[in-house]
Design a protein around this motif. Structure first.
Motif, mmCIF file in Angstrom:
data_model
loop_
_atom_site.group_PDB
_atom_site.id
_atom_site.type_symbol
_atom_site.label_atom_id
_atom_site.label_comp_id
_atom_site.label_asym_id
_atom_site.label_seq_id
_atom_site.Cartn_x
_atom_site.Cartn_y
_atom_site.Cartn_z
ATOM 1 N N GLN A 53 37.508 121.418 -71.981
ATOM 2 C CA GLN A 53 38.685 121.217 -72.536
ATOM 3 C C GLN A 53 39.632 122.072 -71.990
ATOM 4 N N ALA A 54 39.367 123.524 -72.210
ATOM 5 C CA ALA A 54 40.300 124.561 -71.905
ATOM 6 C C ALA A 54 40.406 124.669 -69.995
ATOM 7 N N CYS A 55 39.507 124.376 -69.559
ATOM 8 C CA CYS A 55 39.720 124.320 -68.192
ATOM 9 C C CYS A 55 40.434 123.312 -67.597
ATOM 10 N N ARG A 56 40.362 121.976 -68.296
ATOM 11 C CA ARG A 56 41.030 120.813 -67.804
ATOM 12 C C ARG A 56 42.459 120.993 -68.260
ATOM 13 N N LEU A 57 42.897 121.698 -69.268
ATOM 14 C CA LEU A 57 44.230 122.112 -69.520
ATOM 15 C C LEU A 57 44.739 122.939 -68.702
ATOM 16 N N ALA A 58 44.140 124.261 -68.333
ATOM 17 C CA ALA A 58 44.569 124.995 -67.309
ATOM 18 C C ALA A 58 44.931 124.459 -66.099
ATOM 19 N N SER A 59 43.937 123.347 -65.578
ATOM 20 C CA SER A 59 44.325 123.008 -64.428
ATOM 21 C C SER A 59 45.521 122.055 -64.069
ATOM 22 N N ALA A 60 45.559 121.363 -65.403
ATOM 23 C CA ALA A 60 46.747 120.353 -65.663
ATOM 24 C C ALA A 60 48.148 121.206 -65.636
ATOM 25 N N PHE A 61 48.089 122.185 -66.107
ATOM 26 C CA PHE A 61 49.194 123.140 -66.423
ATOM 27 C C PHE A 61 49.610 123.565 -65.018
ATOM 28 N N MET A 62 48.674 124.268 -64.251
ATOM 29 C CA MET A 62 48.886 124.639 -62.940
ATOM 30 C C MET A 62 49.332 123.466 -61.897
ATOM 31 N N ALA A 63 48.829 122.238 -62.173
ATOM 32 C CA ALA A 63 49.212 121.258 -61.247
ATOM 33 C C ALA A 63 50.415 120.816 -61.338
ATOM 34 N N ARG A 64 51.044 121.042 -62.541
ATOM 35 C CA ARG A 64 52.245 120.723 -62.745
ATOM 36 C C ARG A 64 53.242 121.945 -62.662
ATOM 37 N N ALA A 65 52.785 122.943 -62.367
ATOM 38 C CA ALA A 65 53.662 124.308 -62.199
ATOM 39 C C ALA A 65 54.129 124.552 -63.568
ATOM 40 N N SER A 66 53.553 124.406 -64.531
ATOM 41 C CA SER A 66 54.290 124.770 -66.077
ATOM 42 C C SER A 66 54.673 126.043 -66.011
ATOM 43 N N ALA A 67 55.715 126.259 -66.637
ATOM 44 C CA ALA A 67 56.071 127.690 -67.248
ATOM 45 C C ALA A 67 54.914 128.304 -67.940
ATOM 46 N N TYR A 68 54.203 127.545 -68.532
ATOM 47 C CA TYR A 68 52.986 128.209 -69.122
ATOM 48 C C TYR A 68 51.715 128.122 -68.654
ATOM 49 N N ASP A 69 51.589 127.931 -67.568
ATOM 50 C CA ASP A 69 50.269 127.909 -66.806
ATOM 51 C C ASP A 69 49.495 129.240 -66.826
ATOM 52 N N GLY A 70 50.192 130.506 -66.801
ATOM 53 C CA GLY A 70 49.630 131.774 -66.926
ATOM 54 C C GLY A 70 49.030 131.809 -68.366
ATOM 55 N N ALA A 71 49.645 131.139 -69.478
ATOM 56 C CA ALA A 71 49.152 131.500 -70.713
ATOM 57 C C ALA A 71 47.791 130.399 -70.941
ATOM 58 N N ALA A 72 48.113 129.455 -70.212
ATOM 59 C CA ALA A 72 47.014 128.198 -70.537
ATOM 60 C C ALA A 72 45.639 129.015 -69.721
ATOM 61 N N CYS A 73 45.919 129.680 -68.484
ATOM 62 C CA CYS A 73 44.884 130.275 -67.809
ATOM 63 C C CYS A 73 44.244 131.723 -68.699
ATOM 64 N N ALA A 74 45.139 132.385 -69.307
ATOM 65 C CA ALA A 74 44.766 133.355 -70.343
ATOM 66 C C ALA A 74 43.637 132.706 -71.256
ATOM 67 N N PHE A 75 44.106 131.709 -72.089
ATOM 68 C CA PHE A 75 43.276 131.059 -72.943
ATOM 69 C C PHE A 75 41.865 130.409 -72.108
ATOM 70 N N CYS A 76 42.013 129.783 -71.097
ATOM 71 C CA CYS A 76 40.799 129.495 -70.281
ATOM 72 C C CYS A 76 39.867 130.506 -69.985
ATOM 73 N N THR A 77 40.512 131.686 -69.523
ATOM 74 C CA THR A 77 39.696 133.072 -69.162
ATOM 75 C C THR A 77 38.835 133.256 -70.545
ATOM 76 N N MET A 78 39.703 133.376 -71.610
ATOM 77 C CA MET A 78 38.940 133.627 -73.204
ATOM 78 C C MET A 78 37.707 132.713 -73.324
ATOM 79 N N MET A 79 37.703 131.505 -73.182
ATOM 80 C CA MET A 79 36.933 130.432 -73.331
ATOM 81 C C MET A 79 35.920 130.500 -72.382
#
Length: 124
Positions: A48-74
């Motif tokens: 789920q974390a991976c899918r969230l991070a990929s979606a944030f990156m695909a949308r160039a969300s301002a929070y994609d780095g934060a999503a990736c930090a969470f994904c890294t932890m998971m």
């Protein structure tokens, strides 16, 4: 951020989510899946974390780095758990998690400060 690295990270996230799904199903098919309950839980959360991070990156969300930090932890937590088990599915999952964590870690430099966030941003 170079578009190629963005694409590489998104691909690593999708590959990791797929490996996590396969691992969870393989663990549930084991003779005593209760012994693998933590593994199953982490693989589901990690996917789920991976899918969230990929979606944030695909949308160039301002929070994609934060999503990736969470994904890294998971991914790190999932890889550690999967490495404890010697099944092919767990070891494949751990490798995918390690790769994804490395890709996502590189994206965490884009975690915005609250005063910087205006919606979305483009990576340069």
């Amino acid at each position: 951020m170079a578009h190629e690295q963005h694409t590489s990270c998104i691909e690593a996230c999708y590959a990791c989510a797929d490996a996590c799904d396969r691992c969870a199903m393989a663990c549930l098919a084991e003779p005593d899946p209760q012994q693998l309950a933590r593994c199953v839980a982490l693989t589901v959360d990690c996917a789920q974390a991976c899918r969230l991070a990929s979606a944030f990156m695909a949308r160039a969300s301002a929070y994609d780095g934060a999503a990736c930090a969470f994904c890294t932890m998971m991914c790190d937590a999932c890889a550690e758990e999967c490495e404890r088990h010697r099944t092919d599915a767990c070891l494949d999952c751990a490798r995918a998690c390690r790769r994804c964590a490395g890709e996502c870690q590189a994206m965490t430099e884009f975690i915005p400060r609250a005063t910087d966030v205006t919606g979305t941003h483009a990576h340069h």
